[in-house]
Design an enzyme around this catalytic site. Structure first.
Site, PDB file in Angstrom:
ATOM      1  N   ASP A 167       0.876  -1.338   0.161  1.00 59.16           N
ATOM      2  CA  ASP A 167      -0.076   0.029   0.029  1.00 59.16           C
ATOM      3  C   ASP A 167       0.862   1.320  -0.101  1.00 59.16           C
ATOM      4  OD1 ASP A 167      -2.321   1.594  -0.027  1.00 59.16           O
ATOM      5  OD2 ASP A 167      -2.780   1.397   2.013  1.00 59.16           O
ATOM      6  N   ASP A 205      -3.146  -5.009  -5.250  1.00 56.23           N
ATOM      7  CA  ASP A 205      -2.524  -3.965  -5.543  1.00 56.23           C
ATOM      8  C   ASP A 205      -1.177  -3.853  -5.635  1.00 56.23           C
ATOM      9  OD1 ASP A 205      -4.808  -2.316  -5.068  1.00 56.23           O
ATOM     10  OD2 ASP A 205      -4.504  -1.827  -3.011  1.00 56.23           O
ATOM     11  N   ASP A 357     -14.245   0.063   5.687  1.00 53.41           N
ATOM     12  CA  ASP A 357     -13.176   0.549   5.205  1.00 53.41           C
ATOM     13  C   ASP A 357     -12.478   1.517   6.249  1.00 53.41           C
ATOM     14  OD1 ASP A 357     -13.658  -0.665   2.881  1.00 53.41           O
ATOM     15  OD2 ASP A 357     -14.824   1.045   2.057  1.00 53.41           O
TER      16      ASP A 357
END
Length: 376
Positions: A167, A205, A357
């Protein structure tokens, strides 16, 4: 963090879908992560990694944030060559018996939202995230999930999420200390796969968000990802390994395909194709068009396909690009490996609906009000 990915908000660790991989609020559960919908330039959302609560004591085991990875025995990394095997048609996806949503359903039988959440979310198979950096407990936790699937003749979906620099240092920061430790971690992960059908969603990701790395760092990461794919498929030839394609609101297909190729996703020795929309909200039809475009540019064996996360995309992505528990979202298509669409191998619930989230609740925690809004 690059605010363009499909944000998976996590604090320190990752959440996996059903439980098995260290729920960082519980050492033995992995839970899904929150993602955001993002746009190309400039990015409008963060990456799609899972949100991770603090460690607890569940059966699947999560790693303490400071735990380091140590090398350990694992499958060899010699390349496997030979004809591409056709993707088998399994009997169905595995519903792991532990998850935060199931914990809530069992603990709140009289809550008026219970029946809807139990039937529309808790009763659907979802992925299990593994974020624990400690390799010593990793193999048995993976084996517990894969053995459970094998016992039922069903296919578990596993998400290894421990790449260093995860991330880009954002909400889901963490991972192993370095790529050597990551390679050792993957060896231990692979040792728990067994010899049955399993789907591996390799590092959400890790490719789509790699623009935050220097050219040298990116090349090193891609080499480790290609190795990971080979190790996983050598350990279990029936494993299907999918690489990160981001989502339709992120990188252009040509850019994404170029990075995927560098990471080994076009090689039958490492890859069965790509995944998209993890923890995000983009409509299924948009994702189908996008992943087909990526696969067309990627090349590789004709059998390469794609899986799409449909857990929260029933209403599409918010027009304003909001990613943090946006209102008005709905559950997407139920998880299945029979899509009826060419090159689309499955619709999966990689992100567990109802895990926050970070806005409706603490990052990575199950939030019944949000789950109920998605499900009703």
């Amino acid at each position: 963090m690059v605010a363009v990915a499909s944000v998976v908000v996590a604090v320190g660790a990752v959440t996996g879908t059903m439980s098995a991989a260290g729920r960082e609020a519980g050492p033995d559960r992995a839970r899904p992560v929150a993602t955001a919908s993002a746009g190309p330039e400039p990015p409008s959302a963060a990456p799609s990694s899972p949100a991770v609560p603090s460690p607890s004591s569940s059966p699947s085991g999560a790693r303490p944030p400071s735990a380091g990875a140590s090398p350990g025995p694992g499958p060899s990394v010699s390349r496997t060559t030979g004809p591409r095997r056709p993707a088998p048609v399994p009997t169905g996806l595995y519903l792991h018996p532990e998850s935060r949503v199931l914990d809530w359903v069992r603990a709140n039988p009289d809550d008026p939202r219970n029946a809807v959440i139990a039937s529309r979310i808790a009763g659907r198979p979802a992925a299990v995230w593994f974020t624990d950096r400690d390799p010593d407990t990793l193999t048995p936790r993976v084996r517990a999930v894969t053995a459970g699937g094998a016992a039922q003749g069903r296919v578990p979906v596993l998400v290894p999420y421990a790449i260093p620099g995860r991330d880009c240092g954002g909400h889901s920061r963490g991972g192993t200390p370095d790529l050597d430790a990551y390679d050792a971690w993957i060896d231990r992960f692979a040792a728990g796969l067994g010899d049955g059908e399993v789907i591996v969603i390799l590092e959400p990701d890790s490719i789509a968000q790699s623009g935050c790395l220097s050219a040298g760092e990116r090349a090193d990461r891609f080499a480790s990802l290609a190795r990971a794919g080979r190790v996983l498929k050598e350990a279990d030839p029936r494993a299907r390994v999918y690489f990160d394609a981001g989502h339709s609101g992120w990188n252009a297909p040509a850019q994404q395909a170029d990075w995927l190729r560098q990471a080994g996703a076009a090689s039958a020795a490492s890859s069965d194709g790509v995944f998209s929309n993890v923890s995000n909200f983009h409509a299924t039809d948009d994702e189908i068009g996008y992943v087909r475009a990526v696969l067309d540019v990627l090349g590789g064996p004709p059998g390469l396909g794609a899986v799409i996360d449909t857990s929260r995309n029933g209403a599409g992505a918010p027009a304003d690009g909001a990613w943090c528990d946006p209102a008005g979202r709905k559950l997407g298509r139920p998880p299945t490996l029979r899509t009826g669409e060419a090159r689309i191998d499955g619709y999966l619930w990689v992100k567990l609906p109802g895990e926050s989230d970070g806005c409706a609740g603490a990052p990575g925690t199950f939030t019944p009000s949000y789950a109920y809004d998605l499900a009703r």
